[in-house]
Motif scaffolding. Structure first.
Motif, PDB file in Angstrom:
ATOM      1  N   GLY A 131     -23.502 -46.846  12.145  1.00 14.28           N
ATOM      2  CA  GLY A 131     -23.966 -46.493  10.843  1.00 14.28           C
ATOM      3  C   GLY A 131     -23.137 -45.670   9.923  1.00 14.28           C
ATOM      4  N   PHE A 132     -22.473 -44.737  10.306  1.00  8.50           N
ATOM      5  CA  PHE A 132     -21.570 -43.770   9.490  1.00  8.50           C
ATOM      6  C   PHE A 132     -20.521 -44.538   8.967  1.00  8.50           C
ATOM      7  N   VAL A 133     -19.973 -45.530   9.581  1.00  7.56           N
ATOM      8  CA  VAL A 133     -18.755 -46.126   8.955  1.00  7.56           C
ATOM      9  C   VAL A 133     -19.381 -47.302   8.138  1.00  7.56           C
ATOM     10  N   ALA A 134     -20.369 -47.625   8.153  1.00  3.45           N
ATOM     11  CA  ALA A 134     -21.008 -48.677   7.245  1.00  3.45           C
ATOM     12  C   ALA A 134     -21.595 -47.987   6.152  1.00  3.45           C
ATOM     13  N   GLY A 135     -21.744 -46.856   5.957  1.00  2.00           N
ATOM     14  CA  GLY A 135     -21.960 -46.097   4.839  1.00  2.00           C
ATOM     15  C   GLY A 135     -23.503 -45.709   4.621  1.00  2.00           C
ATOM     16  N   ARG A 136     -24.178 -45.640   6.033  1.00  2.00           N
ATOM     17  CA  ARG A 136     -25.464 -45.291   5.935  1.00  2.00           C
ATOM     18  C   ARG A 136     -25.682 -43.937   6.380  1.00  2.00           C
ATOM     19  N   GLY A 137     -24.448 -43.198   6.332  1.00  2.00           N
ATOM     20  CA  GLY A 137     -24.493 -41.673   6.506  1.00  2.00           C
ATOM     21  C   GLY A 137     -24.721 -41.228   7.888  1.00  2.00           C
ATOM     22  N   LEU A 138     -24.874 -40.016   8.455  1.00  2.00           N
ATOM     23  CA  LEU A 138     -24.903 -39.576   9.713  1.00  2.00           C
ATOM     24  C   LEU A 138     -26.414 -39.573  10.137  1.00  2.00           C
ATOM     25  N   ARG A 139     -26.669 -40.453  11.012  1.00  2.00           N
ATOM     26  CA  ARG A 139     -28.019 -40.407  11.468  1.00  2.00           C
ATOM     27  C   ARG A 139     -28.053 -40.509  12.909  1.00  2.00           C
ATOM     28  N   PHE A 140     -28.923 -39.723  13.741  1.00  2.00           N
ATOM     29  CA  PHE A 140     -28.783 -39.518  15.120  1.00  2.00           C
ATOM     30  C   PHE A 140     -30.213 -39.824  15.533  1.00  2.00           C
ATOM     31  N   ALA A 141     -30.111 -40.166  16.751  1.00  2.00           N
ATOM     32  CA  ALA A 141     -31.579 -40.183  17.636  1.00  2.00           C
ATOM     33  C   ALA A 141     -31.962 -38.662  17.745  1.00  2.00           C
ATOM     34  N   GLU A 142     -33.421 -38.790  17.979  1.00  2.00           N
ATOM     35  CA  GLU A 142     -33.777 -37.371  17.821  1.00  2.00           C
ATOM     36  C   GLU A 142     -33.424 -36.401  18.893  1.00  2.00           C
ATOM     37  N   TRP A 143     -32.790 -37.027  20.033  1.00  2.00           N
ATOM     38  CA  TRP A 143     -32.510 -36.218  21.117  1.00  2.00           C
ATOM     39  C   TRP A 143     -30.826 -36.005  21.379  1.00  2.00           C
ATOM     40  N   VAL A 144     -30.340 -36.274  20.302  1.00  6.51           N
ATOM     41  CA  VAL A 144     -28.839 -36.058  20.184  1.00  6.51           C
ATOM     42  C   VAL A 144     -28.650 -34.780  19.602  1.00  6.51           C
ATOM     43  N   TYR A 145     -27.631 -34.116  20.039  1.00  5.75           N
ATOM     44  CA  TYR A 145     -27.419 -32.699  19.644  1.00  5.75           C
ATOM     45  C   TYR A 145     -26.404 -32.482  18.723  1.00  5.75           C
ATOM     46  N   ALA A 146     -26.081 -31.549  18.141  1.00  2.72           N
ATOM     47  CA  ALA A 146     -25.277 -30.973  17.073  1.00  2.72           C
ATOM     48  C   ALA A 146     -23.884 -31.509  17.211  1.00  2.72           C
ATOM     49  N   SER A 147     -23.381 -31.284  18.473  1.00  4.71           N
ATOM     50  CA  SER A 147     -21.767 -31.590  18.733  1.00  4.71           C
ATOM     51  C   SER A 147     -21.600 -32.927  18.416  1.00  4.71           C
ATOM     52  N   ALA A 148     -22.510 -33.955  18.242  1.00  2.00           N
ATOM     53  CA  ALA A 148     -22.214 -35.210  18.055  1.00  2.00           C
ATOM     54  C   ALA A 148     -21.607 -35.536  16.625  1.00  2.00           C
ATOM     55  N   VAL A 149     -21.805 -34.607  15.837  1.00  2.00           N
ATOM     56  CA  VAL A 149     -21.094 -34.782  14.398  1.00  2.00           C
ATOM     57  C   VAL A 149     -19.423 -34.979  14.582  1.00  2.00           C
ATOM     58  N   THR A 150     -18.844 -34.147  15.344  1.00  2.00           N
ATOM     59  CA  THR A 150     -17.384 -34.316  15.495  1.00  2.00           C
ATOM     60  C   THR A 150     -17.163 -35.668  16.352  1.00  2.00           C
ATOM     61  N   HIS A 151     -17.995 -35.773  17.314  1.00  2.00           N
ATOM     62  CA  HIS A 151     -17.910 -36.877  18.280  1.00  2.00           C
ATOM     63  C   HIS A 151     -18.070 -38.161  17.247  1.00  2.00           C
ATOM     64  N   VAL A 152     -18.823 -38.488  16.499  1.00  2.00           N
ATOM     65  CA  VAL A 152     -19.011 -39.555  15.497  1.00  2.00           C
ATOM     66  C   VAL A 152     -17.830 -39.529  14.686  1.00  2.00           C
ATOM     67  N   ALA A 153     -17.272 -38.336  14.248  1.00  2.00           N
ATOM     68  CA  ALA A 153     -16.196 -38.374  13.375  1.00  2.00           C
ATOM     69  C   ALA A 153     -15.184 -38.832  14.147  1.00  2.00           C
ATOM     70  N   PHE A 154     -14.727 -38.565  15.312  1.00  2.00           N
ATOM     71  CA  PHE A 154     -13.937 -39.024  16.289  1.00  2.00           C
ATOM     72  C   PHE A 154     -13.954 -40.400  16.495  1.00  2.00           C
ATOM     73  N   GLY A 155     -15.082 -40.975  16.681  1.00  2.00           N
ATOM     74  CA  GLY A 155     -15.345 -42.217  16.881  1.00  2.00           C
ATOM     75  C   GLY A 155     -15.112 -43.251  15.474  1.00  2.00           C
ATOM     76  N   ALA A 156     -15.058 -42.501  14.440  1.00  2.00           N
ATOM     77  CA  ALA A 156     -15.065 -43.138  13.163  1.00  2.00           C
ATOM     78  C   ALA A 156     -13.800 -43.647  12.973  1.00  2.00           C
ATOM     79  N   VAL A 157     -12.769 -42.851  13.338  1.00  2.00           N
ATOM     80  CA  VAL A 157     -11.289 -43.202  13.181  1.00  2.00           C
ATOM     81  C   VAL A 157     -11.117 -44.825  13.690  1.00  2.00           C
ATOM     82  N   PRO A 158     -11.085 -45.017  15.078  1.00  2.00           N
ATOM     83  CA  PRO A 158     -10.782 -46.248  15.393  1.00  2.00           C
ATOM     84  C   PRO A 158     -11.854 -47.408  14.903  1.00  2.00           C
ATOM     85  N   ALA A 159     -13.029 -46.953  14.535  1.00  2.00           N
ATOM     86  CA  ALA A 159     -14.000 -48.011  14.271  1.00  2.00           C
ATOM     87  C   ALA A 159     -13.654 -48.412  12.517  1.00  2.00           C
TER      88      ALA A 159
END
Length: 161
Positions: A49-77
């Motif tokens: 969703g992030f690389v498609a331009g829909r912003g950072l959206r997480f499931a309700e049960w995902v915690y805050a550290s996911a922001v850096t993890h998503v950024a880390f995954g956005a590089v190869p994506a």
């Protein structure tokens, strides 16, 4: 703390042993497929969703550290396309790097080659490390970040600054 010289060529080669062990074990497990493994869909959905331009959206049960993890995954994506396989290979590579980094840290603390190699292999081979490496889970990213931060801290301490 006395400054340690940078790792020599032999030490770097020894660091490749657990990284290669991890890579071979992951290849033997053959975690290919265009689908998430375990519950890593929570991360891959956010990355896609992030690389498609829909912003950072997480499931309700995902915690805050996911922001850096998503950024880390956005590089190869962004580089190779937003697929579960791209994220899986990316994480597998970093799981292997972490195993080699353990050897370098061991040598930095003046552990013998055998002890440093055993420590790297002890990280590379356990099933939990392999499962987490073969899926896009936060644990591998976090462990690698901690190992790199520890390396940076040691370098700062040794610099005398």
């Amino acid at each position: 703390m006395a400054a340690m010289p940078p790792p020599g060529r032999r030490t770097l080669i020894w660091a490749l042993v657990p990284a290669a062990l991890c890579a071979v074990l992951l290849a033997a497990a053959d975690p290919r497929g265009a689908f998430p493994l375990n519950d890593d869909f929570q991360w891959s959905d956010a990355v896609f969703g992030f690389v498609a331009g829909r912003g950072l959206r997480f499931a309700e049960w995902v915690y805050a550290s996911a922001v850096t993890h998503v950024a880390f995954g956005a590089v190869p994506a962004r580089l190779f396309g937003p697929t579960d396989e791209v994220l899986r290979v990316w994480n597998m590579a970093w799981g292997c790097v972490a195993a080699g980094l353990v050897v370098l840290l061991g040598r930095r603390f003046e552990a013998g080659r055998g002890a440093a190699l055993a420590a790297g292999c002890a990280l590379a081979a356990p099933p939990l490390h392999l499962v987490m490496s073969a899926s896009f889970h936060l644990e591998i990213t976090l462990m690698l970040a901690l190992l790199l931060a520890f390396w940076a801290f040691l370098s700062y301490e040794e610099s005398g600054a």
